[in-house]
Design an enzyme around this catalytic site. Structure first.
Site, PDB file in Angstrom:
ATOM      1  N   ASN A   7       0.874  -1.174   0.000  1.00 49.07           N
ATOM      2  CA  ASN A   7       0.000   0.000   0.000  1.00 49.07           C
ATOM      3  C   ASN A   7       0.914   1.228   0.000  1.00 49.07           C
ATOM      4  O   ASN A   7       1.504   1.574   1.025  1.00 49.07           O
ATOM      5  CB  ASN A   7      -0.883  -0.040   1.252  1.00 49.07           C
ATOM      6  N   ARG A  91      -2.474  -2.119  -3.508  1.00 46.83           N
ATOM      7  CA  ARG A  91      -3.687  -1.335  -3.276  1.00 46.83           C
ATOM      8  C   ARG A  91      -3.651  -0.146  -4.230  1.00 46.83           C
ATOM      9  O   ARG A  91      -2.695   0.623  -4.240  1.00 46.83           O
ATOM     10  CB  ARG A  91      -3.721  -0.826  -1.840  1.00 46.83           C
ATOM     11  N   HIS A 180     -12.683   3.112  -0.167  1.00 45.01           N
ATOM     12  CA  HIS A 180     -12.695   2.055   0.861  1.00 45.01           C
ATOM     13  C   HIS A 180     -13.421   0.805   0.356  1.00 45.01           C
ATOM     14  O   HIS A 180     -13.939   0.010   1.149  1.00 45.01           O
ATOM     15  CB  HIS A 180     -13.437   2.493   2.152  1.00 45.01           C
ATOM     16  N   ASN A 211      -9.996   7.144  10.205  1.00 49.24           N
ATOM     17  CA  ASN A 211      -9.632   8.544  10.051  1.00 49.24           C
ATOM     18  C   ASN A 211     -10.385   9.124   8.852  1.00 49.24           C
ATOM     19  O   ASN A 211     -10.969  10.187   8.914  1.00 49.24           O
ATOM     20  CB  ASN A 211      -8.123   8.626   9.882  1.00 49.24           C
ATOM     21  N   ARG A 241     -11.612  15.800   7.652  1.00 48.25           N
ATOM     22  CA  ARG A 241     -12.333  16.185   6.428  1.00 48.25           C
ATOM     23  C   ARG A 241     -13.777  16.545   6.753  1.00 48.25           C
ATOM     24  O   ARG A 241     -14.404  15.890   7.588  1.00 48.25           O
ATOM     25  CB  ARG A 241     -12.326  15.031   5.413  1.00 48.25           C
ATOM     26  N   GLY A 332     -10.895   1.895  12.507  1.00 50.94           N
ATOM     27  CA  GLY A 332     -10.413   2.364  13.814  1.00 50.94           C
ATOM     28  C   GLY A 332     -11.494   2.762  14.794  1.00 50.94           C
ATOM     29  O   GLY A 332     -11.563   2.250  15.912  1.00 50.94           O
ATOM     30  N   GLU A 385      -8.187  -5.184   5.024  1.00 54.66           N
ATOM     31  CA  GLU A 385      -8.014  -4.867   3.603  1.00 54.66           C
ATOM     32  C   GLU A 385      -6.835  -5.638   3.002  1.00 54.66           C
ATOM     33  O   GLU A 385      -6.893  -6.042   1.845  1.00 54.66           O
ATOM     34  CB  GLU A 385      -7.805  -3.357   3.441  1.00 54.66           C
TER      35      GLU A 385
HETATM   36  P1  AMP Z   1      -8.077   3.986  10.884  1.00 52.63           P
HETATM   37  O1  AMP Z   1      -8.020   5.083   9.877  1.00 52.63           O
HETATM   38  O2  AMP Z   1      -9.064   2.915  10.543  1.00 52.63           O
HETATM   39  O3  AMP Z   1      -6.710   3.435  11.237  1.00 52.63           O
HETATM   40  O4  AMP Z   1      -8.642   4.661  12.239  1.00 52.63           O
HETATM   41  C1  AMP Z   1      -7.872   5.570  12.979  1.00 52.63           C
HETATM   42  C2  AMP Z   1      -8.731   6.247  14.018  1.00 52.63           C
HETATM   43  O5  AMP Z   1      -9.367   5.276  14.851  1.00 52.63           O
HETATM   44  C3  AMP Z   1      -7.938   7.104  15.000  1.00 52.63           C
HETATM   45  O6  AMP Z   1      -7.726   8.393  14.498  1.00 52.63           O
HETATM   46  C4  AMP Z   1      -8.844   7.129  16.204  1.00 52.63           C
HETATM   47  O7  AMP Z   1      -9.741   8.221  16.079  1.00 52.63           O
HETATM   48  C5  AMP Z   1      -9.653   5.855  16.126  1.00 52.63           C
HETATM   49  N1  AMP Z   1      -9.308   4.913  17.194  1.00 52.63           N
HETATM   50  C6  AMP Z   1      -8.254   4.076  17.249  1.00 52.63           C
HETATM   51  N2  AMP Z   1      -8.258   3.383  18.417  1.00 52.63           N
HETATM   52  C7  AMP Z   1      -9.341   3.796  19.114  1.00 52.63           C
HETATM   53  C8  AMP Z   1      -9.905   3.480  20.405  1.00 52.63           C
HETATM   54  N3  AMP Z   1      -9.352   2.565  21.194  1.00 52.63           N
HETATM   55  N4  AMP Z   1     -11.031   4.120  20.785  1.00 52.63           N
HETATM   56  C9  AMP Z   1     -11.617   5.036  19.986  1.00 52.63           C
HETATM   57  N5  AMP Z   1     -11.137   5.395  18.761  1.00 52.63           N
HETATM   58  C10 AMP Z   1     -10.022   4.789  18.334  1.00 52.63           C
END
Ligand code: AMP
Length: 398
Positions: A7, A91, A180, A211, A241, A332, A385
């Protein structure tokens, strides 16, 4: 077969080596600050120690060379030589209307992806740099491209068209594409599998809340709508965003603050979302949840507005599919945020949804979080993914 999943971003590269038979990740890691001072590679073999090596990387070819060296290293490597890597899965972010599925990468495919560069000027060129670097280092290894947009190509015209002059679609292919897709596809299929139901019989809404965040409506195994559009800026409120706004706001801010369109777009991409809504408290939901617990009004505003938007999209997609059987939370925030899930589901009483509070607190596995007997089920399905890309790569490389 071992599949190397790559990726590639403009200055970073994430990788995983996955065995396609056992579906286990054998090693993973990332290269950061490629082409910038202080570049480093982080490498973790399965069951082993994480290694961080700060070393110069002039470009992505250098980075991939280091990844291959780490994977074949005598002491900490996981394969003896490069012949043990059967295929590479990339990716790819934007496939425009050209790619409705994954493809074996050929020179024609590279040229077709280049034609989509206008639609994703930050991502597609970076993806292609990764492809070309792998081609140089492993010229005889088959490569497969898995597109973020492909799963959404089944959307009907009424879901993907914007209400603007049709000539812009004809001339520039301005329409909604969605992103996504690999995650929405993986999660919706996995939900059907976990429930023991036929994918083609279900109406599923997937909330990919990371995010970046997007919702999709998957009816009888096909995506019929999704919240991101021409670019990943449309739809939900995200970390930084804005998601949906009145387009006239762009001109309004530009005039009031004496800013260019590029500057306003940077604000909508990088300074908005829950970060902007919380008056710069944080884009991270862990901080917002702490703020919510402390009664911080900036955190409360951001969380409430964010969850309301998710609930609104769920309502819209329930209407688009004339019902919904399963709502999945992933990524996340979706996987780790019981508070966000609770706040969203508070709007969904009309679907007969009642959360099982204990199940909603659990983490890290596929799980149903509604009490037994609910007309619509809510599930947490961790996305994967990389595994989805490895599966597609193994299928096509064979
Ligand atoms: P991703 O882009 O899927 O990696 O998600 C990242 C986001 O997930 C981070 O910016 C956090 O806002 C959220 N996140 C990660 N761990 C936690 C947690 N334990 N509790 C709440 N939000 C989380």
């Amino acid at each position: 077969m071992n599949i190397l999943v790559i990726n590639c971003g403009s200055s970073s590269l994430k990788f995983q080596l996955i065995n396609s038979e056992s579906e286990q990740c054998i090693a993973k890691g990332l290269c950061e600050r490629i082409g910038i001072d202080g570049s480093k590679i982080v490498y973790t073999p399965a069951g082993g120690e994480k290694e961080v090596t700060v070393t110069p990387m002039a470009d992505h070819t250098d980075a991939i060379r280091l990844v291959l060296e780490a994977l074949t290293n005598e002491k900490t490597g996981v394969v003896k030589n490069l012949e043990e890597i059967g295929a590479i899965g990339h990716r790819m972010v934007h496939g425009g209307e050209k790619f409705s599925g994954s493809v074996v990468i050929t020179d024609e495919v590279i040229a077709a992806v280049e034609e989509c560069n206008d639609l994703a000027p930050l991502h597609n060129p970076a993806n292609l740099i990764g492809v070309n670097a792998c081609k140089k280092l492993m010229p005889n290894t088959p490569m497969v491209g898995v597109f973020d947009t492909a799963f959404h190509q089944t959307m009907p015209e009424e879901a993907y068209m914007y209400g603007i002059p049709y000539e812009y679609y004809q001339k520039y292919k301005i329409r909604r594409y969605g992103f996504h897709g690999t995650s929405h596809s993986y999660v919706s299929k996995r939900a059907a599998e976990v429930l023991g139901e036929k994918y083609e019989d279900l109406k599923i809404i997937v909330c990919h809340l990371g995010n970046g965040a997007s919702v999709s409506a998957v009816k009888n195994g096909k995506c019929v709508d999704t919240s991101m559009g021409l670019t990943p800026l449309e739809g939900l409120i995200m970390g930084t965003r804005s998601g949906d706004i009145d387009p006239a706001i762009i001109e309004f801010i530009a005039h009031k603050e004496n800013k260019s369109i590029d500057e306003v777009m940077a604000i909508l991409n990088k300074k908005s979302g829950v970060l902007g809504l919380s008056d710069n408290l944080s884009s991270d939901f862990r901080d917002l949840e702490d703020g919510l617990a402390d009664g911080n009004e900036n955190a409360i505003r951001a969380m409430k507005t964010y969850c309301y938007r998710v609930a609104k999209y769920i309502g819209a997609y329930t209407a688009a599919m004339n019902g919904v059987d399963v709502i999945c939370f992933t990524a996340g925030v979706g996987e780790n945020g019981p508070i966000v899930r609770t706040m969203v589901c508070e709007y969904l009483g009309y679907l007969g949804i009642k959360l099982d509070e204990e199940a909603n607190q659990k983490r890290g596995k596929d799980l149903e979080i509604t009490v037994p007997g609910c007309a619509t089920k809510v599930m947490v399905i961790p996305t994967n993914e990389e595994l989805a890309i490895a599966r597609e790569t193994a299928r096509l490389a064979k």
